[in-house]
Design a protein around this motif. Structure first.
Motif, PDB file in Angstrom:
ATOM      1  N   TYR A  44       0.834  -1.203   0.000  1.00  0.00           N
ATOM      2  CA  TYR A  44       0.000   0.000   0.000  1.00  0.00           C
ATOM      3  C   TYR A  44       0.871   1.257   0.000  1.00  0.00           C
ATOM      4  O   TYR A  44       0.662   2.172  -0.792  1.00  0.00           O
ATOM      5  N   LEU A  45       1.841   1.279   0.886  1.00  0.00           N
ATOM      6  CA  LEU A  45       2.683   2.466   1.017  1.00  0.00           C
ATOM      7  C   LEU A  45       3.468   2.786  -0.251  1.00  0.00           C
ATOM      8  O   LEU A  45       3.623   3.954  -0.606  1.00  0.00           O
ATOM      9  N   PHE A  46       3.949   1.756  -0.927  1.00  0.00           N
ATOM     10  CA  PHE A  46       4.832   1.973  -2.063  1.00  0.00           C
ATOM     11  C   PHE A  46       4.175   1.711  -3.420  1.00  0.00           C
ATOM     12  O   PHE A  46       4.845   1.738  -4.445  1.00  0.00           O
ATOM     13  N   GLY A  47       2.857   1.476  -3.409  1.00  0.00           N
ATOM     14  CA  GLY A  47       2.129   1.312  -4.669  1.00  0.00           C
ATOM     15  C   GLY A  47       2.550   0.093  -5.460  1.00  0.00           C
ATOM     16  O   GLY A  47       2.686   0.159  -6.678  1.00  0.00           O
ATOM     17  N   THR A  48       2.753  -1.034  -4.764  1.00  0.00           N
ATOM     18  CA  THR A  48       3.152  -2.278  -5.427  1.00  0.00           C
ATOM     19  C   THR A  48       2.121  -3.365  -5.133  1.00  0.00           C
ATOM     20  O   THR A  48       1.160  -3.145  -4.395  1.00  0.00           O
ATOM     21  N   GLY A  49       2.335  -4.559  -5.699  1.00  0.00           N
ATOM     22  CA  GLY A  49       1.432  -5.687  -5.452  1.00  0.00           C
ATOM     23  C   GLY A  49       0.005  -5.342  -5.806  1.00  0.00           C
ATOM     24  O   GLY A  49      -0.257  -4.769  -6.860  1.00  0.00           O
ATOM     25  N   LYS A  50      -0.924  -5.666  -4.913  1.00  0.00           N
ATOM     26  CA  LYS A  50      -2.328  -5.387  -5.204  1.00  0.00           C
ATOM     27  C   LYS A  50      -2.640  -3.892  -5.231  1.00  0.00           C
ATOM     28  O   LYS A  50      -3.707  -3.485  -5.655  1.00  0.00           O
ATOM     29  N   TYR A  51      -1.706  -3.080  -4.776  1.00  0.00           N
ATOM     30  CA  TYR A  51      -1.879  -1.616  -4.814  1.00  0.00           C
ATOM     31  C   TYR A  51      -1.065  -0.969  -5.934  1.00  0.00           C
ATOM     32  O   TYR A  51      -0.845   0.247  -5.923  1.00  0.00           O
ATOM     33  N   ALA A  52      -0.627  -1.779  -6.890  1.00  0.00           N
ATOM     34  CA  ALA A  52       0.116  -1.239  -8.032  1.00  0.00           C
ATOM     35  C   ALA A  52      -0.738  -0.169  -8.710  1.00  0.00           C
ATOM     36  O   ALA A  52      -1.928  -0.363  -8.936  1.00  0.00           O
TER      37      ALA A  52
END
Length: 145
Positions: A44-52
């Protein structure tokens, strides 16, 4: 910094429900994003994975961080938050059941802004969350971007 979002990194569904209930009961209007483990919190914090695709340049106003997390432990999450220019100034409150001196010392040495032992009593927990939200989201002046 998104002045309204709180990131709750907590793997215990009962603690998540209790925390969300405490915010709702205290009429707190902040959006709360729940990450169920340390890796999801970092995504979430770094905009990766499921929060890409999420804008990592818009971090939450506050991180509520449990220590005992699966995949990536709370102290490692804290270390990664403090290492990155985009996230290093976000207030981090460790919310945990541990009252071990080593955990407290390691939390503060890692850059936590506060260490809150989760009260067992429901009323005390509700009051703690209310005070926590009032201080960090209303009274505290965050650093400029």
């Amino acid at each position: 910094m998104d002045q309204t979002t709180i990131l709750l990194i907590e793997d215990n569904p009962d603690d998540v429900e209790l925390t969300l209930h405490a915010f709702q009961k205290n009429n707190m209007a902040n959006e709360i994003v729940v990450a169920g483990d340390g890796a999801e919190g970092l995504d979430y914090l770094f905009g990766t994975g499921k929060y890409a695709g999420r804008d990592a340049d818009e971090p939450p106003a506050l991180i509520l961080l449990d220590l005992q997390l699966p995949k990536v432990g709370g102290l490692e999450v804290l270390r990664k938050v403090r290492e990155d220019e985009r996230t290093k100034r976000i207030p981090v409150v460790i919310m945990t059941t541990s009252d071990e001196e080593e955990d407290i010392v390691n939390g503060y040495n890692g850059g936590a802004n506060s260490y809150l032992r989760k009260p067992v009593d429901f009323t005390e927990f509700m009051n703690s969350v209310k005070q926590l939200e009032m201080y960090w989201m209303v009274l505290n002046t965050p650093p400029p971007k």
